[in-house]
Design a protein around this motif. Structure first.
Motif, PDB file in Angstrom:
ATOM      1  N   UNK A 146       0.799  -1.235   0.000  1.00 48.99           N
ATOM      2  CA  UNK A 146       0.000   0.000   0.000  1.00 48.99           C
ATOM      3  C   UNK A 146       0.829   1.281   0.000  1.00 48.99           C
ATOM      4  N   UNK A 147       2.043   1.203   0.531  1.00 54.52           N
ATOM      5  CA  UNK A 147       2.900   2.401   0.564  1.00 54.52           C
ATOM      6  C   UNK A 147       4.357   1.969   0.411  1.00 54.52           C
TER       7      UNK A 147
ATOM      8  N   UNK B 113       0.539   4.140  10.614  1.00 56.33           N
ATOM      9  CA  UNK B 113       1.739   4.407   9.813  1.00 56.33           C
ATOM     10  C   UNK B 113       1.397   5.230   8.575  1.00 56.33           C
ATOM     11  N   UNK B 114       0.288   4.892   7.922  1.00 58.11           N
ATOM     12  CA  UNK B 114      -0.121   5.651   6.734  1.00 58.11           C
ATOM     13  C   UNK B 114      -0.462   7.096   7.087  1.00 58.11           C
TER      14      UNK B 114
ATOM     15  N   UNK C 147     -10.645   0.717   5.316  1.00 56.10           N
ATOM     16  CA  UNK C 147     -10.301   1.185   3.971  1.00 56.10           C
ATOM     17  C   UNK C 147      -9.016   0.533   3.479  1.00 56.10           C
ATOM     18  N   UNK C 148      -8.022   0.465   4.352  1.00 57.44           N
ATOM     19  CA  UNK C 148      -6.754  -0.170   3.964  1.00 57.44           C
ATOM     20  C   UNK C 148      -6.954  -1.655   3.685  1.00 57.44           C
ATOM     21  N   UNK C 149      -7.794  -2.299   4.489  1.00 54.63           N
ATOM     22  CA  UNK C 149      -8.076  -3.722   4.293  1.00 54.63           C
ATOM     23  C   UNK C 149      -8.694  -3.961   2.914  1.00 54.63           C
ATOM     24  N   UNK C 150      -9.694  -3.148   2.571  1.00 52.43           N
ATOM     25  CA  UNK C 150     -10.348  -3.288   1.265  1.00 52.43           C
ATOM     26  C   UNK C 150      -9.362  -3.022   0.127  1.00 52.43           C
ATOM     27  N   UNK C 151      -8.549  -1.997   0.291  1.00 60.47           N
ATOM     28  CA  UNK C 151      -7.566  -1.645  -0.740  1.00 60.47           C
ATOM     29  C   UNK C 151      -6.517  -2.749  -0.888  1.00 60.47           C
TER      30      UNK C 151
END
Length: 438
Positions: free
Chosen positions: A274-275, A384-385, A423-427
């Protein structure tokens, strides 16, 4: 449910804190909504309850009884009579375990907290006068300890323990005491010594029944809210025992690895996907193992949040991860274990009875050999994000990473963190699916 004055003050304090933080009180699971969710026999319509908790947490006045369901102490399909029977049986079981511990060490259940070692690693009772004074029960303090002909060495040898499990348990008792005295000491609730003793007793009993894990630092932070919310010591113990089913793997350490290693590896994979820029930066600084996030996993953000906010975060997490077969699975597998019962086949349930996070995992079929990635991993990832730019611009070493994350302490927004985690989980699921298709 009966409330002490200190518990009522806590309820008022947490409620005021919600108002100050701008939480949406209307979306909280209220006392009225909670009671309305039960049938006349006592079965709970868990789906409607989960929706409320996921969006606004639980009203403090019912938090303890709601937690018993969220943690798998009771089956939502059980009746009032079923739960009364289970509760009484568990209280009897806890009393038996506590009596076993009291037989091995009379300080258990005495109202006394041990904060100094009472035994050596070889099983020899410690005869240091200061230790004896601190660890002595009231009866022992009334009559000084003497030995015939002053032959203390011979008496110590005669009293020497040989059972390895008993020695290991007794060696942990003073560490439990030291941690208990440091846990949530700013709270009025713990001004009463009986509440501190209750916390010590529960942790001492748990350390005995879970011989594989025993006691580890951080468990007192996890157990403390149970003592505050549930007046009966046995009920608080069983809530803690159920919580440890989820978390005991974090405390299982070997010479080769730390207990949270799997979660740290999952965190690294998530940030890498993700990052990637942040992940590469952390690796360059020597933080690629993500050990700087160790504490967040061990005590579930107790340091990053106020007491009230940490409870709010926990119940939202548990509602999001809720599995209606949890109770049956735990009952089949027995106490103090995170292993599922062999041969146990869960009943078919409506997906509405599962938490939102659990439903997403079911839909994507992402549950691996070790089960689904806990939502706590995505919560840490969201922290962290949220601080990604600051970490990229200011962090020039591990000390900087720790300093930046320490600044989160007391400033983390629980509801925002949960929303960010989802949101991070879905992404992450979408990106992982694209990679898998390739």
């Amino acid at each position: 449910m009966f409330w002490s004055n200190s518990s009522l003050r806590l309820v008022v304090g947490v409620t005021q804190e919600r108002k100050m933080d701008g939480w949406q009180i209307g979306k909280t699971l209220s006392v009225r909504k909670w009671h309305a969710a039960f049938t006349h026999h006592g079965s709970l319509h868990i789906a409607s309850v989960l929706n409320r908790i996921q969006s606004g947490g639980v009203h403090p006045a019912i938090r303890g009884e709601v937690w018993e369901f969220l943690l798998g102490c009771f089956d939502p399909e059980s009746t009032f009579d079923d739960r009364d029977h289970i509760r009484q049986a568990r209280r009897i079981q806890y009393a038996r375990w506590k009596e076993q511990c009291k037989h091995m060490d009379p300080h258990v259940g005495s109202g006394k907290i041990i904060t100094a070692p009472i035994i050596t690693e070889d099983g020899v009772p410690i005869k240091d006068p200061l230790v004896l004074l601190e660890a002595a029960t009231p009866d022992q303090q009334a009559s000084p300890i003497t030995t015939k002909n002053g032959d203390e060495a011979n008496q110590s040898s005669a009293n020497r323990l040989t059972d390895k499990q008993t020695i290991e348990w007794k060696l942990t008792l003073h560490q439990i005491g030291l941690d208990v005295l440091r846990t949530d000491r700013s709270m009025v609730f713990y001004e009463k010594k009986e509440n501190l003793s209750k916390l010590w007793d529960i942790l001492a009993v748990y350390a005995w029944i879970d011989k594989e894990v025993g006691y580890c630092q951080g468990m007192s932070d996890l157990c403390s809210p149970m003592i505050v919310l549930l007046n009966d010591e046995a009920d608080a113990f069983w809530c803690f025992e159920r919580l440890m089913r989820r978390l005991r793997g974090n405390f299982r350490c070997t010479q080769q690895s730390v207990g949270v290693e799997n979660q740290l590896q999952h965190l690294a994979s998530i940030i890498q996907v993700l990052d990637p820029k942040l992940h590469d930066h952390l690796e360059t600084l020597g933080g690629g193992d993500y050990l700087f996030a160790f504490r967040m996993f061990m005590v579930l953000f107790r340091r990053e949040l106020s007491f009230g906010d940490s409870l709010y975060l926990w119940e939202m997490m548990w509602a999001l991860e809720y599995d209606p077969d949890m109770f049956s699975t735990y009952e089949e597998s027995g106490p103090a274990t995170d292993r599922s019962a062999q041969g146990y086949k869960p009943r078919v349930k409506s997906t509405r009875q599962f938490g939102k996070y659990e439903r997403a995992n079911m839909k994507s079929a992402t549950n691996g050999v070790d089960g689904p990635v806990p939502i706590s991993v995505f919560l840490v990832a969201s922290v962290l994000k949220e601080n990604s730019q600051k970490l990229l611009q200011e962090a020039r070493g591990l000390d900087d990473i720790i300093r930046i994350l320490n600044n989160v302490n007391g400033n983390l927004d629980a509801k925002k963190a949960c929303a960010g985690a989802l949101k991070l989980h879905a992404k992450y699921l979408r990106k992982s699916f694209v990679v898998w298709k390739r």
